[in-house]
Design a protein around this motif. Structure first.
Motif, PDB file in Angstrom:
ATOM      1  N   VAL A 341       0.555  -1.224   0.379  1.00 49.24           N
ATOM      2  CA  VAL A 341      -0.256  -0.020   0.291  1.00 49.24           C
ATOM      3  C   VAL A 341       0.730   1.088  -0.251  1.00 49.24           C
ATOM      4  CG1 VAL A 341      -1.459   1.353   0.934  1.00 49.24           C
ATOM      5  CG2 VAL A 341      -1.800  -0.786   1.004  1.00 49.24           C
ATOM      6  N   LEU A 342       2.079   1.108   1.083  1.00 48.24           N
ATOM      7  CA  LEU A 342       2.882   2.937   1.130  1.00 48.24           C
ATOM      8  C   LEU A 342       4.148   2.146  -0.155  1.00 48.24           C
ATOM      9  CD1 LEU A 342       4.089   2.267   4.923  1.00 48.24           C
ATOM     10  CD2 LEU A 342       2.423   3.571   3.629  1.00 48.24           C
ATOM     11  N   ASP A 343       3.860   1.712  -1.303  1.00 47.48           N
ATOM     12  CA  ASP A 343       4.878   1.417  -1.859  1.00 47.48           C
ATOM     13  C   ASP A 343       3.306   2.304  -3.072  1.00 47.48           C
ATOM     14  OD1 ASP A 343       7.157   0.445  -1.516  1.00 47.48           O
ATOM     15  OD2 ASP A 343       6.617  -1.364  -2.181  1.00 47.48           O
ATOM     16  N   THR A 344       2.313   2.046  -2.943  1.00 47.37           N
ATOM     17  CA  THR A 344       1.884   2.219  -3.901  1.00 47.37           C
ATOM     18  C   THR A 344       1.239   3.719  -4.064  1.00 47.37           C
ATOM     19  OG1 THR A 344       0.572  -0.222  -3.951  1.00 47.37           O
ATOM     20  CG2 THR A 344      -0.919   1.818  -5.198  1.00 47.37           C
ATOM     21  N   ILE A 345       1.107   4.453  -2.967  1.00 41.88           N
ATOM     22  CA  ILE A 345       0.479   5.862  -2.389  1.00 41.88           C
ATOM     23  C   ILE A 345       1.540   6.239  -2.961  1.00 41.88           C
ATOM     24  CG2 ILE A 345      -1.351   5.173  -1.693  1.00 41.88           C
ATOM     25  CD1 ILE A 345      -0.005   6.338   1.282  1.00 41.88           C
ATOM     26  N   GLY A 346       3.199   6.213  -2.773  1.00 38.57           N
ATOM     27  CA  GLY A 346       4.114   6.485  -3.345  1.00 38.57           C
ATOM     28  C   GLY A 346       5.180   6.898  -1.925  1.00 38.57           C
ATOM     29  N   TRP A 347       5.156   5.841  -0.881  1.00 39.64           N
ATOM     30  CA  TRP A 347       6.328   5.869   0.279  1.00 39.64           C
ATOM     31  C   TRP A 347       6.589   4.732  -0.079  1.00 39.64           C
ATOM     32  CZ3 TRP A 347       6.280  10.555   2.445  1.00 39.64           C
ATOM     33  CH2 TRP A 347       5.691  11.870   3.193  1.00 39.64           C
ATOM     34  N   PRO A 348       8.059   4.837  -0.724  1.00 40.00           N
ATOM     35  CA  PRO A 348       8.488   3.308  -0.603  1.00 40.00           C
ATOM     36  C   PRO A 348       9.659   3.247  -0.174  1.00 40.00           C
ATOM     37  CG  PRO A 348       9.129   4.918  -2.684  1.00 40.00           C
ATOM     38  CD  PRO A 348       8.360   5.121  -1.885  1.00 40.00           C
ATOM     39  N   ALA A 349      10.091   4.191   0.943  1.00 36.91           N
ATOM     40  CA  ALA A 349      10.071   4.459   1.689  1.00 36.91           C
ATOM     41  C   ALA A 349      10.552   3.989   2.850  1.00 36.91           C
ATOM     42  CB  ALA A 349      11.351   5.482   1.709  1.00 36.91           C
ATOM     43  N   ILE A 350       9.177   4.394   3.075  1.00 40.19           N
ATOM     44  CA  ILE A 350       8.614   4.233   4.522  1.00 40.19           C
ATOM     45  C   ILE A 350       7.858   2.520   4.420  1.00 40.19           C
ATOM     46  CG2 ILE A 350       6.236   4.723   6.420  1.00 40.19           C
ATOM     47  CD1 ILE A 350       9.036   6.929   6.051  1.00 40.19           C
ATOM     48  N   GLY A 351       7.741   2.100   3.664  1.00 41.42           N
ATOM     49  CA  GLY A 351       7.062   0.906   3.143  1.00 41.42           C
ATOM     50  C   GLY A 351       8.392   0.214   3.541  1.00 41.42           C
ATOM     51  N   ARG A 352       9.368   0.268   2.688  1.00 41.14           N
ATOM     52  CA  ARG A 352      10.470  -0.806   3.615  1.00 41.14           C
ATOM     53  C   ARG A 352      11.037  -0.599   4.587  1.00 41.14           C
ATOM     54  NH1 ARG A 352      10.022  -4.194   0.016  1.00 41.14           N
ATOM     55  NH2 ARG A 352       8.751  -3.039  -0.852  1.00 41.14           N
ATOM     56  N   LEU A 353      10.815   0.122   5.329  1.00 44.48           N
ATOM     57  CA  LEU A 353      11.233   0.320   6.958  1.00 44.48           C
ATOM     58  C   LEU A 353      10.064  -0.147   7.599  1.00 44.48           C
ATOM     59  CD1 LEU A 353      11.853   4.462   7.304  1.00 44.48           C
ATOM     60  CD2 LEU A 353      13.718   2.079   7.414  1.00 44.48           C
ATOM     61  N   VAL A 354       8.744  -0.580   7.479  1.00 44.21           N
ATOM     62  CA  VAL A 354       7.156  -0.930   7.938  1.00 44.21           C
ATOM     63  C   VAL A 354       7.593  -2.620   8.070  1.00 44.21           C
ATOM     64  CG1 VAL A 354       4.649  -2.280   7.710  1.00 44.21           C
ATOM     65  CG2 VAL A 354       5.569   0.381   7.966  1.00 44.21           C
ATOM     66  N   GLY A 355       8.219  -3.018   6.172  1.00 44.19           N
ATOM     67  CA  GLY A 355       9.108  -4.221   6.367  1.00 44.19           C
ATOM     68  C   GLY A 355       9.774  -4.874   6.972  1.00 44.19           C
ATOM     69  N   LEU A 356      10.501  -3.597   7.156  1.00 44.74           N
ATOM     70  CA  LEU A 356      12.063  -3.856   7.770  1.00 44.74           C
ATOM     71  C   LEU A 356      10.914  -3.972   9.876  1.00 44.74           C
ATOM     72  CD1 LEU A 356      14.674  -4.180   9.064  1.00 44.74           C
ATOM     73  CD2 LEU A 356      14.855  -2.107   9.586  1.00 44.74           C
ATOM     74  N   ALA A 357      10.244  -3.361   9.775  1.00 48.35           N
ATOM     75  CA  ALA A 357       9.695  -3.761  11.592  1.00 48.35           C
ATOM     76  C   ALA A 357       8.897  -5.366  11.639  1.00 48.35           C
ATOM     77  CB  ALA A 357       8.481  -2.794  11.530  1.00 48.35           C
ATOM     78  N   ALA A 358       8.333  -5.594  10.554  1.00 46.62           N
ATOM     79  CA  ALA A 358       7.968  -6.653  10.690  1.00 46.62           C
ATOM     80  C   ALA A 358       8.370  -7.806  10.279  1.00 46.62           C
ATOM     81  CB  ALA A 358       7.034  -7.560   8.811  1.00 46.62           C
ATOM     82  N   VAL A 359      10.008  -7.802   9.976  1.00 46.92           N
ATOM     83  CA  VAL A 359      10.763  -8.752   9.671  1.00 46.92           C
ATOM     84  C   VAL A 359      11.632  -9.153  10.966  1.00 46.92           C
ATOM     85  CG1 VAL A 359      13.478  -8.989   8.819  1.00 46.92           C
ATOM     86  CG2 VAL A 359      11.720  -8.696   7.159  1.00 46.92           C
ATOM     87  N   LEU A 360      11.682  -7.874  11.873  1.00 45.41           N
ATOM     88  CA  LEU A 360      12.389  -7.557  13.230  1.00 45.41           C
ATOM     89  C   LEU A 360      11.249  -8.508  14.021  1.00 45.41           C
ATOM     90  CD1 LEU A 360      14.226  -4.242  12.998  1.00 45.41           C
ATOM     91  CD2 LEU A 360      15.375  -6.296  13.032  1.00 45.41           C
TER      92      LEU A 360
END
Length: 530
Positions: A341-360
């Motif tokens: 969702v964040l990638d689609t609305i133009g926030w790919p960097a924040i999206g990566r951080l959300v993904g990193l939060a899930a990975v952690l």
């Protein structure tokens, strides 16, 4: 007799009295404990699955699942405050409704913990692979999911080959290696005895909350009302079906009830902690789901007017075909929904951080679920219902290494070949049965032992407990057919093991009621096997 072989409650309570835990937790600490235990699994992993089942109506699904959890939690708390020892619902059932039903509860808890750990491991794998992709590292699809394997299995069992299945076979994978790796890593940690400190756990909670708060802050302002129409594309059936899956997102709240022995004024603070954490988590979930739906929409994917089952090979193939046309991937197709969702609305960097939060954060959930499973097995083995070898303790690490390895292997196999949605539904089947038995037990014990001290009493128990029973049955009946069949088939296997092995070796059946509080000690043999 079905209620025979009841393990004396006084013998079980002897362990709790030996502990003498200090009552230091207040309502705030309990609420934070509940939030930390609940947030981090379902909302990262199951958002797309719920959207495929209910569309925007999954907002109602979160409310339904949260309500069932709340009434079940109130029942759970009374028993946890009375019997604050290891074993969870298995121990409570043993003290109230007898050995055979306790065995069935313990057997069902395998679905909750071991299969639940597999589901979270698959969710972690999806986010880890997505994070690597965002960093420019392409992890092979052939070893990061089992979509192709599922398609071949469906055809082998009589499914008619179609475009969606053929697409899944062409672009899907055969085994989920990252999920196997994280299960193996957690198994190793449990064997060597490495545990999370409260400080690390608090950091992980803050990371999860910060990531979800950022997601809400970025998606709610760009939400469009048109994305909520139609609100109920699959009707009430879809809402309850999604609620049955989303129930997985709330599992973990029992951490609050099991802390009853360490709580100041549990009569007041336990319900505040339980209901407070569930309300806060439900609000969080509703905000996150609203942001995801409003930002890019959440309508189910269909073929020939039929809504496809999430996690199926047809669903994977259909999604691959949609993406191949060049259009934006639908939310229901994403394996890392919030990041997408964040990638689609133009926030790919924040999206990566959300993904990193899930990975952690997600490996800690895998760890706690597998920890719970090994301790259930360990308790059952100490009761003589499982082979004594499972209760053996490593001479160096002082951990139940055999049962940990067995649990790890089973969880790894499930994570390797099954999609996250199916695993979550199988896990929920076991959890709902356990909660059903807890609600039954609290009412039975009110009648059979009304004078027993209850640090926490379920309010309006003859209203709350039946609501929990009805809710658990309703959600179970809303599960997919395969998930509904898993529980009785699994239960039948359990009964065969019980009558073929466990019943004759039960310590209670042989007149052994000694209870020890040192997990390295075994009950003394007071009577030989028949």
């Amino acid at each position: 007799m079905i209620f025979g072989r009841v393990k004396p409650l006084d013998a079980i309570l002897a362990t709790a009295e030996k502990r003498g835990l200090h009552r230091s937790l207040g309502a705030f600490q309990l609420t934070m404990l509940g939030i930390g235990a609940v947030i981090g699994t379902g909302i990262f992993v199951l958002t797309s699955e719920a959207a495929q089942k209910a569309g925007p109506g999954m907002l109602l699904s979160f409310v339904v699942a949260g309500f069932v959890c709340a009434v079940a939690a109130l029942c759970y708390s009374e028993l946890a405050s009375m019997v604050p020892v290891s074993g969870s619902a298995y121990t409570y059932s043993y003290a109230v409704v007898g050995e055979i039903l306790a065995w069935m509860v313990g057997w069902a808890l395998i679905l909750e913990y071991a299969v639940g750990a597999s589901a979270v491991a698959v969710g972690w794998s999806n986010h880890a692979v997505g994070l690597l992709r965002g960093l420019g590292v392409a992890f092979p699809a052939s070893i990061s999911n089992a979509d192709a394997l599922m398609a071949h299995m469906q055809i082998a069992f009589g499914a008619t080959p179609n475009v969606d299945l053929q697409t899944a076979m062409a672009v899907g994978g055969w085994v989920n290696v990252p999920a196997v790796i994280v299960v193996g890593f957690v198994t190793w940690l449990l064997i060597i005895g490495t545990t999370e400190s409260a400080r690390v756990n608090s950091v992980l909670v803050l990371i999860k909350i910060a990531a979800l708060t950022a997601f809400v802050a970025l998606t709610i302002p760009v939400a469009k009302a048109t994305n909520f129409d139609p609100f109920l594309p699959t009707g009430g059936v879809g809402v309850f079906g999604a609620a049955a899956s989303i129930f997985f997102a709330y599992v973990g709240f029992d951490a609050v009830s099991t802390a009853a022995e360490e709580t100041k004024n549990p009569q007041r603070n336990v319900p505040i902690g339980l209901i407070g954490s569930l309300v806060i988590c439900t609000i969080f979930y509703l905000l996150v789901a609203s942001g995801a739906i409003g930002a890019i929409g959440a309508q189910p994917v269909t073929t020939a007017g039929q809504v496809l089952a999430p996690g199926s090979a047809e669903m994977a193939g259909r999604c691959a075909s949609i993406v191949a046309t060049g259009v934006t991937e639908p939310l229901v197709c994403s394996k890392e929904a919030l990041v997408h969702v964040l990638d689609t609305i133009g926030w790919p960097a924040i999206g990566r951080l959300v993904g990193l939060a899930a990975v952690l954060a997600l490996p800690s959930v895998v760890l706690m679920m597998m920890f719970g499973q090994t301790r259930i097995f360990f308790t059952m083995a100490r009761d003589g219902l499982l082979p004594e070898k499972l209760a053996s303790v490593h001479p160096k690490f002082r951990t139940p290494h055999v049962v940990t390895v067995v649990t790890g292997i089973a969880a790894a196999i499930a994570a390797a070949v099954l999609p996250v949605g199916k695993l979550a539904d199988y896990s929920n089947a076991g959890t709902l049965f356990a909660f059903f038995m807890v609600a039954v037990s609290v009412m039975v014990l009110r009648k059979t032992d009304p004078g027993r001290k209850r640090p926490f009493r379920t309010p309006a128990v003859y209203i709350v407990a039946p609501l929990a029973i009805i809710g658990c049955v309703g959600l179970y009946l809303s599960l997919p057919l395969t998930a509904k069949l898993v529980l009785p088939i699994w239960g039948l296997i359990g009964l065969v093991i019980y009558f073929g092995y466990s019943r004759s070796r039960s310590y209670v059946g042989r007149g052994i009621f000694d209870t020890v509080d040192d997990p390295a000690m075994q009950p003394e043999r007071a009577k030989p096997l028949d």
